[in-house]
Each structure stands twice: as C-alpha cells, then as structure tokens.
Design an enzyme around this catalytic site. Structure first.
Site, mmCIF file in Angstrom:
data_model
loop_
_atom_site.group_PDB
_atom_site.id
_atom_site.type_symbol
_atom_site.label_atom_id
_atom_site.label_comp_id
_atom_site.label_asym_id
_atom_site.label_seq_id
_atom_site.Cartn_x
_atom_site.Cartn_y
_atom_site.Cartn_z
ATOM 1 C CB ALA A 28 72.806 3.191 -27.674
ATOM 2 N N GLY A 38 76.902 1.778 -31.714
ATOM 3 C CA GLY A 38 76.382 2.594 -32.807
ATOM 4 C C GLY A 38 77.391 3.575 -33.359
ATOM 5 C CD GLU A 60 75.503 -0.795 -35.232
ATOM 6 O OE1 GLU A 60 74.916 -1.813 -35.655
ATOM 7 O OE2 GLU A 60 75.039 -0.076 -34.327
ATOM 8 C CD GLU A 79 76.260 -2.913 -30.718
ATOM 9 O OE1 GLU A 79 76.110 -1.863 -31.362
ATOM 10 O OE2 GLU A 79 77.277 -3.635 -30.795
#
Length: 332
Positions: free
Chosen positions: A134, A179, A182, A202
């Site tokens: 992020a 992310g 991910e 996270e």
C-alpha cells in the site's frame, strides 16, 4: 480508442501524451490514426520486443496525464502470445496508489478480452522490488470511508487478476509485501529469487490483509501456517517460500537482478505450445472446482471438458498424435 504507446528507456517509464490528443481523437471519430510511438525492448535473449501501453490518467479534469506506472509489453517471434505486465512506479517502489491501481485495472481489463494472449507475466522494472504494498502516504490522507472504499477497490482488482482466463505468473525479483504479495497470490503461478522477501505484514501496521490475502494464502499453504505468517507479519525468502508451497520455483539471483523473471519466462514458454482453449478450460475447472464440494467440482470439470470437445485444437491434437508430429494449435 486509439492506443497510445509510451517510450520505455532503460529501467524507467516515460510520460503519457497529453490528454488533449486523446480528446481530439475521440471527437473526430474519423478513420485517421494517430501515429504510434513504438519502443523496442530487449528480451532475455536479446531480441527486440514491442512496448504497448494501455493505461490512462485517473484525473479526467486535467490536460496533462499521469506518468506511466503500469505498462504492457507483447512478446514477438517464438514468444508470440506471452504478454508482460510491467510495474514501473520507481520513486514509490510500485506502491499501490490511486494512479497505479487505476492503470493496472485498465491493463488487466484489456487482457481479459484479448484472445491472442496465452500467458501473462507480472514483473517489476524497479530494481530489488516487486511491489512494496500500500501507498501509506496516500492512505494517510484518506478518511475512514475513503480508506474502506480504496481497499475494496484493491480487493476487486486482485479478483480481476485472478479471473483472467489465461495462466498468470508473478515474477518476484525483490520485495513483495502486503498488497504486493496479495497481487502475486492472485496469479496462478509464482517464481521468486532466493533473495526476495515476501510476507503479509499488515498486522505490523495495525491492519489485516484486505485485498484477498487472508483468503488466498490459507487456501495455498494451509490454515495453520497462513495464520502464523499473518499473525506475526513475518517475511520469508524465496527458498522458504518454495518449501511452504507459496511459490512454484525459487532461483538464485543473477547479476542483472531478473532471475525470477527469466524463470517465469521459461515457465511461460512451457505453457505456450499447449492448446490455448484447453489450458483456459483447465484453469477454469481448477479455480472453480476448489471452491466447491467434490461432486460439484466434477460437474464443473464435465462442463469445461464439453467445451473443448468441438474445438479444432482437439482434432489437431489427435491428428498430431497419430501422425507422430508436434501439434500446431491455433486456439480454435
């Protein structure tokens, strides 16, 4: 709309043409075509390749478009059918900001409807980084509602990647955290350099994986191990990730820093000669089948199998076997 191509020089991406050019083209609606700028990019074997940009600015009200952060490159010659998604947000280490996500969404949308694509490789042009997760600087400026909507959009993007009909490979030559991992988890296959670091970190930021990681990681490596990694926010290297079943192949990094990409390209070249429709249907059968009970999975397999029976590729595969020659598949 006429596709505007960017010029890639070295490891950096250039700026987009001005938005006004696109607006004038849309208004004219004539058969005139804007001259395209093509960049010749070296492949791992030294052959020139064509750079192909699909992204556009997320800000409709400004004349100048955003710089390219996600680009598209179609390989040629013997690698025709392999497409690379290039992540090139250098200053922010491919952080998932608004522009990056918008451009990635457009690129993936383009690929989803392109029948000429047989394999997609997601790779980074930023040294030592796949995707740093992020963009915390952008996120810090969002209120709670905006943050929730943005993460929802990220989750949607990862689902969009997972639903691409063709096989996808993430080539992790560097850091892939939050992310970024991910995104790799949304791909079908993953290669990584042993020196790469990856993890869902996270919880170290007061969050939890919100772009599909809390669901895809347990399905990939098992619930117990996934919980350990997510609860601790631990990062692992390529070899450990391979032993966990998180990636398909781990390789020693090379002097040019693209060992994982080269391994991904090698893997893509193994997939490329196979019957395209059969590969797509196999992906659909597997991806949909693992989400349901075994009986429903068998029904999905039967449906996918029925779709390959009438294809010319199936007939070609049978003929090539009988004639003792390599099959020549056309995707029909």
């Amino acid at each position: 709309m006429t596709t505007i191509l960017c010029r890639l020089a070295g490891p950096r991406c250039s700026l987009w043409r001005y938005r006004a050019v696109i607006n004038r083209e849309m208004q004219s609606r004539t058969s005139h075509v804007i001259p395209r700028e093509e960049a010749r990019l070296p492949a791992s074997d030294g052959r020139p390749l064509t750079g192909d940009s699909r992204a556009q600015s997320r800000r409709q009200h400004t004349e100048a478009a955003a710089p390219v952060e996600v680009d598209l490159k179609r390989l040629e010659g013997k690698d025709d059918g392999i497409v690379e998604v290039l992540m090139c947000r250098h200053k922010a280490r491919n952080a998932l900001g608004n522009v990056f996500v918008s451009q990635m969404r457009e690129v993936v949308s383009t690929l989803s409807s392109d029948s000429a694509v047989r394999v997609v490789i997601f790779r980074s042009l930023v040294p030592d980084v796949f995707c740093a997760g992020a963009d915390l600087k952008e996120r810090a400026l969002m209120n709670n509602s905006e943050s929730d909507l943005f993460v929802h959009g990220l989750r949607s993007l990862m689902t969009q990647i997972a639903l691409l009909p063709t096989p996808t490979i993430a080539a992790m030559d560097g850091v892939a955290v939050g992310g970024g991992l991910e995104l790799a988890l949304a791909c079908d296959l993953r290669t990584a350099a042993n020196s790469a670091q990856m993890g869902l970190i996270e919880t170290t930021r007061g969050l939890l994986p919100g772009a599909g990681g809390s669901q895809r990681l347990p399905r990939m490596i098992g619930i117990t191990l996934a919980k350990e990694l997510i609860f601790t926010g631990r990062r692992v290297g390529g070899q450990t990730a391979l032993e966990m079943g998180l990636i398909n192949r781990a390789v020693e990094q090379n002097q040019t820093g693209d060992a994982a990409y080269r391994e991904a390209l090698s893997l893509a070249r193994e997939i490329l000669p196979q019957a395209p429709i059969a590969v797509r249907m196999a992906k659909e059968a597997i991806s949909r089948g693992v989400e349901v009970d075994i009986g429903s999975g068998m029904a999905i397999e039967r449906m996918c199998y029925a779709r390959v029976i009438p294809t010319r590729d199936r007939q070609e595969g049978m003929a090539a076997f009988i004639e003792k020659r390599p099959p020549q598949y056309t995707g029909e």
